[in-house]
Design a protein around this motif. Structure first.
Motif, PDB file in Angstrom:
ATOM      1  N   ASP A 112       0.814  -1.221   0.000  1.00  0.00           N
ATOM      2  CA  ASP A 112       0.000   0.000   0.000  1.00  0.00           C
ATOM      3  C   ASP A 112       0.847   1.271   0.000  1.00  0.00           C
ATOM      4  O   ASP A 112       0.402   2.307   0.496  1.00  0.00           O
ATOM      5  CB  ASP A 112      -0.889   0.039   1.250  1.00  0.00           C
ATOM      6  CG  ASP A 112      -2.324  -0.261   0.887  1.00  0.00           C
ATOM      7  OD1 ASP A 112      -2.675  -0.114  -0.287  1.00  0.00           O
ATOM      8  OD2 ASP A 112      -3.080  -0.652   1.795  1.00  0.00           O
ATOM      9  N   TYR A 113       2.037   1.179  -0.533  1.00  0.00           N
ATOM     10  CA  TYR A 113       2.910   2.344  -0.548  1.00  0.00           C
ATOM     11  C   TYR A 113       2.796   3.116  -1.873  1.00  0.00           C
ATOM     12  O   TYR A 113       3.103   4.297  -1.947  1.00  0.00           O
ATOM     13  CB  TYR A 113       4.373   1.924  -0.337  1.00  0.00           C
ATOM     14  CG  TYR A 113       4.671   1.499   1.076  1.00  0.00           C
ATOM     15  CD1 TYR A 113       3.891   1.934   2.141  1.00  0.00           C
ATOM     16  CD2 TYR A 113       5.752   0.666   1.366  1.00  0.00           C
ATOM     17  CE1 TYR A 113       4.161   1.538   3.447  1.00  0.00           C
ATOM     18  CE2 TYR A 113       6.041   0.272   2.673  1.00  0.00           C
ATOM     19  CZ  TYR A 113       5.234   0.718   3.709  1.00  0.00           C
ATOM     20  OH  TYR A 113       5.508   0.338   5.003  1.00  0.00           O
ATOM     21  N   VAL A 114       2.388   2.397  -2.901  1.00  0.00           N
ATOM     22  CA  VAL A 114       2.254   3.006  -4.221  1.00  0.00           C
ATOM     23  C   VAL A 114       0.914   2.571  -4.799  1.00  0.00           C
ATOM     24  O   VAL A 114       0.503   1.433  -4.601  1.00  0.00           O
ATOM     25  CB  VAL A 114       3.412   2.524  -5.141  1.00  0.00           C
ATOM     26  CG1 VAL A 114       3.142   2.840  -6.602  1.00  0.00           C
ATOM     27  CG2 VAL A 114       4.744   3.160  -4.719  1.00  0.00           C
ATOM     28  N   LYS A 115       0.227   3.493  -5.455  1.00  0.00           N
ATOM     29  CA  LYS A 115      -0.968   3.050  -6.175  1.00  0.00           C
ATOM     30  C   LYS A 115      -0.842   3.353  -7.658  1.00  0.00           C
ATOM     31  O   LYS A 115      -0.056   4.212  -8.073  1.00  0.00           O
ATOM     32  CB  LYS A 115      -2.234   3.648  -5.572  1.00  0.00           C
ATOM     33  CG  LYS A 115      -2.350   5.132  -5.716  1.00  0.00           C
ATOM     34  CD  LYS A 115      -3.621   5.651  -5.037  1.00  0.00           C
ATOM     35  CE  LYS A 115      -3.633   7.167  -5.155  1.00  0.00           C
ATOM     36  NZ  LYS A 115      -4.696   7.789  -4.369  1.00  0.00           N
ATOM     37  N   VAL A 116      -1.609   2.585  -8.418  1.00  0.00           N
ATOM     38  CA  VAL A 116      -1.507   2.649  -9.872  1.00  0.00           C
ATOM     39  C   VAL A 116      -2.751   3.319 -10.428  1.00  0.00           C
ATOM     40  O   VAL A 116      -3.859   3.047  -9.967  1.00  0.00           O
ATOM     41  CB  VAL A 116      -1.428   1.216 -10.446  1.00  0.00           C
ATOM     42  CG1 VAL A 116      -1.203   1.253 -11.946  1.00  0.00           C
ATOM     43  CG2 VAL A 116      -0.311   0.445  -9.763  1.00  0.00           C
ATOM     44  N   GLU A 117      -2.576   4.202 -11.385  1.00  0.00           N
ATOM     45  CA  GLU A 117      -3.718   4.783 -12.088  1.00  0.00           C
ATOM     46  C   GLU A 117      -3.574   4.503 -13.566  1.00  0.00           C
ATOM     47  O   GLU A 117      -2.567   4.881 -14.177  1.00  0.00           O
ATOM     48  CB  GLU A 117      -3.739   6.302 -11.880  1.00  0.00           C
ATOM     49  CG  GLU A 117      -4.525   6.728 -10.671  1.00  0.00           C
ATOM     50  CD  GLU A 117      -4.624   8.248 -10.577  1.00  0.00           C
ATOM     51  OE1 GLU A 117      -5.011   8.738  -9.510  1.00  0.00           O
ATOM     52  OE2 GLU A 117      -4.282   8.941 -11.572  1.00  0.00           O
ATOM     53  N   LYS A 118      -4.595   3.857 -14.115  1.00  0.00           N
ATOM     54  CA  LYS A 118      -4.550   3.584 -15.550  1.00  0.00           C
ATOM     55  C   LYS A 118      -5.518   4.526 -16.258  1.00  0.00           C
ATOM     56  O   LYS A 118      -6.646   4.724 -15.804  1.00  0.00           O
ATOM     57  CB  LYS A 118      -4.927   2.130 -15.822  1.00  0.00           C
ATOM     58  CG  LYS A 118      -3.840   1.155 -15.375  1.00  0.00           C
ATOM     59  CD  LYS A 118      -4.249  -0.297 -15.585  1.00  0.00           C
ATOM     60  CE  LYS A 118      -3.266  -1.241 -14.927  1.00  0.00           C
ATOM     61  NZ  LYS A 118      -2.011  -1.415 -15.690  1.00  0.00           N
ATOM     62  N   ALA A 147       2.625   7.811  -4.992  1.00  0.00           N
ATOM     63  CA  ALA A 147       2.900   7.361  -3.622  1.00  0.00           C
ATOM     64  C   ALA A 147       1.659   7.624  -2.774  1.00  0.00           C
ATOM     65  O   ALA A 147       1.060   8.699  -2.858  1.00  0.00           O
ATOM     66  CB  ALA A 147       4.103   8.101  -3.049  1.00  0.00           C
ATOM     67  N   THR A 148       1.259   6.653  -1.984  1.00  0.00           N
ATOM     68  CA  THR A 148       0.113   6.848  -1.090  1.00  0.00           C
ATOM     69  C   THR A 148       0.563   7.667   0.125  1.00  0.00           C
ATOM     70  O   THR A 148       1.763   7.855   0.351  1.00  0.00           O
ATOM     71  CB  THR A 148      -0.413   5.495  -0.569  1.00  0.00           C
ATOM     72  OG1 THR A 148       0.638   4.882   0.199  1.00  0.00           O
ATOM     73  CG2 THR A 148      -0.812   4.578  -1.719  1.00  0.00           C
ATOM     74  N   LYS A 149      -0.407   8.101   0.907  1.00  0.00           N
ATOM     75  CA  LYS A 149      -0.097   8.837   2.137  1.00  0.00           C
ATOM     76  C   LYS A 149       0.761   7.947   3.048  1.00  0.00           C
ATOM     77  O   LYS A 149       1.792   8.369   3.567  1.00  0.00           O
ATOM     78  CB  LYS A 149      -1.405   9.228   2.833  1.00  0.00           C
ATOM     79  CG  LYS A 149      -1.245  10.098   4.061  1.00  0.00           C
ATOM     80  CD  LYS A 149      -2.585  10.738   4.430  1.00  0.00           C
ATOM     81  CE  LYS A 149      -2.469  11.541   5.723  1.00  0.00           C
ATOM     82  NZ  LYS A 149      -2.375  10.692   6.940  1.00  0.00           N
ATOM     83  N   LYS A 150       0.321   6.699   3.183  1.00  0.00           N
ATOM     84  CA  LYS A 150       1.075   5.741   4.005  1.00  0.00           C
ATOM     85  C   LYS A 150       2.495   5.554   3.459  1.00  0.00           C
ATOM     86  O   LYS A 150       3.469   5.475   4.210  1.00  0.00           O
ATOM     87  CB  LYS A 150       0.331   4.402   4.006  1.00  0.00           C
ATOM     88  CG  LYS A 150       0.890   3.366   4.936  1.00  0.00           C
ATOM     89  CD  LYS A 150       0.135   2.028   4.785  1.00  0.00           C
ATOM     90  CE  LYS A 150       0.869   0.907   5.481  1.00  0.00           C
ATOM     91  NZ  LYS A 150       0.533  -0.419   4.890  1.00  0.00           N
ATOM     92  N   GLY A 151       2.594   5.477   2.131  1.00  0.00           N
ATOM     93  CA  GLY A 151       3.899   5.308   1.503  1.00  0.00           C
ATOM     94  C   GLY A 151       4.826   6.477   1.822  1.00  0.00           C
ATOM     95  O   GLY A 151       6.005   6.295   2.152  1.00  0.00           O
ATOM     96  N   ARG A 152       4.279   7.681   1.718  1.00  0.00           N
ATOM     97  CA  ARG A 152       5.082   8.868   2.016  1.00  0.00           C
ATOM     98  C   ARG A 152       5.533   8.877   3.473  1.00  0.00           C
ATOM     99  O   ARG A 152       6.686   9.154   3.784  1.00  0.00           O
ATOM    100  CB  ARG A 152       4.273  10.149   1.766  1.00  0.00           C
ATOM    101  CG  ARG A 152       4.050  10.423   0.300  1.00  0.00           C
ATOM    102  CD  ARG A 152       3.146  11.634   0.092  1.00  0.00           C
ATOM    103  NE  ARG A 152       3.078  11.923  -1.325  1.00  0.00           N
ATOM    104  CZ  ARG A 152       3.950  12.685  -1.980  1.00  0.00           C
ATOM    105  NH1 ARG A 152       4.923  13.280  -1.330  1.00  0.00           N
ATOM    106  NH2 ARG A 152       3.842  12.862  -3.278  1.00  0.00           N
ATOM    107  N   GLU A 153       4.607   8.562   4.351  1.00  0.00           N
ATOM    108  CA  GLU A 153       4.933   8.590   5.781  1.00  0.00           C
ATOM    109  C   GLU A 153       5.990   7.542   6.129  1.00  0.00           C
ATOM    110  O   GLU A 153       6.977   7.830   6.803  1.00  0.00           O
ATOM    111  CB  GLU A 153       3.671   8.346   6.609  1.00  0.00           C
ATOM    112  CG  GLU A 153       2.727   9.551   6.608  1.00  0.00           C
ATOM    113  CD  GLU A 153       1.355   9.258   7.217  1.00  0.00           C
ATOM    114  OE1 GLU A 153       0.516  10.165   7.251  1.00  0.00           O
ATOM    115  OE2 GLU A 153       1.124   8.091   7.637  1.00  0.00           O
ATOM    116  N   ASP A 154       5.763   6.326   5.647  1.00  0.00           N
ATOM    117  CA  ASP A 154       6.695   5.250   5.998  1.00  0.00           C
ATOM    118  C   ASP A 154       8.060   5.437   5.336  1.00  0.00           C
ATOM    119  O   ASP A 154       9.089   5.065   5.906  1.00  0.00           O
ATOM    120  CB  ASP A 154       6.094   3.875   5.655  1.00  0.00           C
ATOM    121  CG  ASP A 154       5.043   3.451   6.673  1.00  0.00           C
ATOM    122  OD1 ASP A 154       4.691   4.279   7.548  1.00  0.00           O
ATOM    123  OD2 ASP A 154       4.558   2.313   6.614  1.00  0.00           O
TER     124      ASP A 154
END
Lengths: 102, 102
Positions: free
Chosen positions: B57-63, B76-83
């Motif tokens: 859950d650190y990166v999400k994909v948009e197609k 980068a997700t919020k969680k990804g940025r924080e971690d």
């Protein structure tokens, strides 16, 4: 074109190796038990990472006796210190400059 | 005792992942081709590291489609940025404090 991770040294690209080198950068030497306790990993794990660093000439081993007990200690070589510093600089520069052109 | 590498996040402990995250920390998004060119690694290599970051859950994909062409971009997700920030802090603190007691 040079890519943004080309200066990151594969030989240091693992948290156990980062840990070993960061201990040996600021301490003249450290023994096996100290490293293992600081890093909290198994004997086999730490041994294999030390071996890899030795192979690259980044760490050297000194075996001696202290109070008649065998003692093994590890020392960062000059090359090890220099290349580790470059590795750290590469990480820092990677983190500092990745704004893409719009 | 907490060991000195326990805050270093295994999910980020590889230069390709460091590279991906550092690009996505300062850019709202990046597409596959851009990441691949910046990092200079093979498609399969980068895909497997992105997959691992997605799974955490650190990166999400948009197609989407741009000019009718399929486009995949990564964020980068919020969680990804924080971690990731915690990971960087952990590396910095590891590098700054390993003087052993004599």
């Amino acid at each position: 074109m040079k890519n943004i991770i080309s200066n990151i040294n594969k030989a240091f690209d693992h948290r156990v190796r980062l840990g070993i080198m960061s201990v040996l950068m600021v301490n003249e030497h450290a023994d096996f038990t100290t490293l293992r306790e600081l890093l909290g990993v198994t004997d086999g794990n730490i041994a294999s990472h030390i071996k890899a660093l030795e192979k690259k000439d980044y760490v050297k081993v000194e075996k001696s006796f202290i109070d008649r007990k065998p003692n093994t200690r590890y020392i960062a070589t000059k090359k090890g210190r220099e290349d580790f510093q470059k590795h750290i600089d590469a990480i820092e520069s990677l983190l500092g400059q990745q704004q893409l052109k719009p």
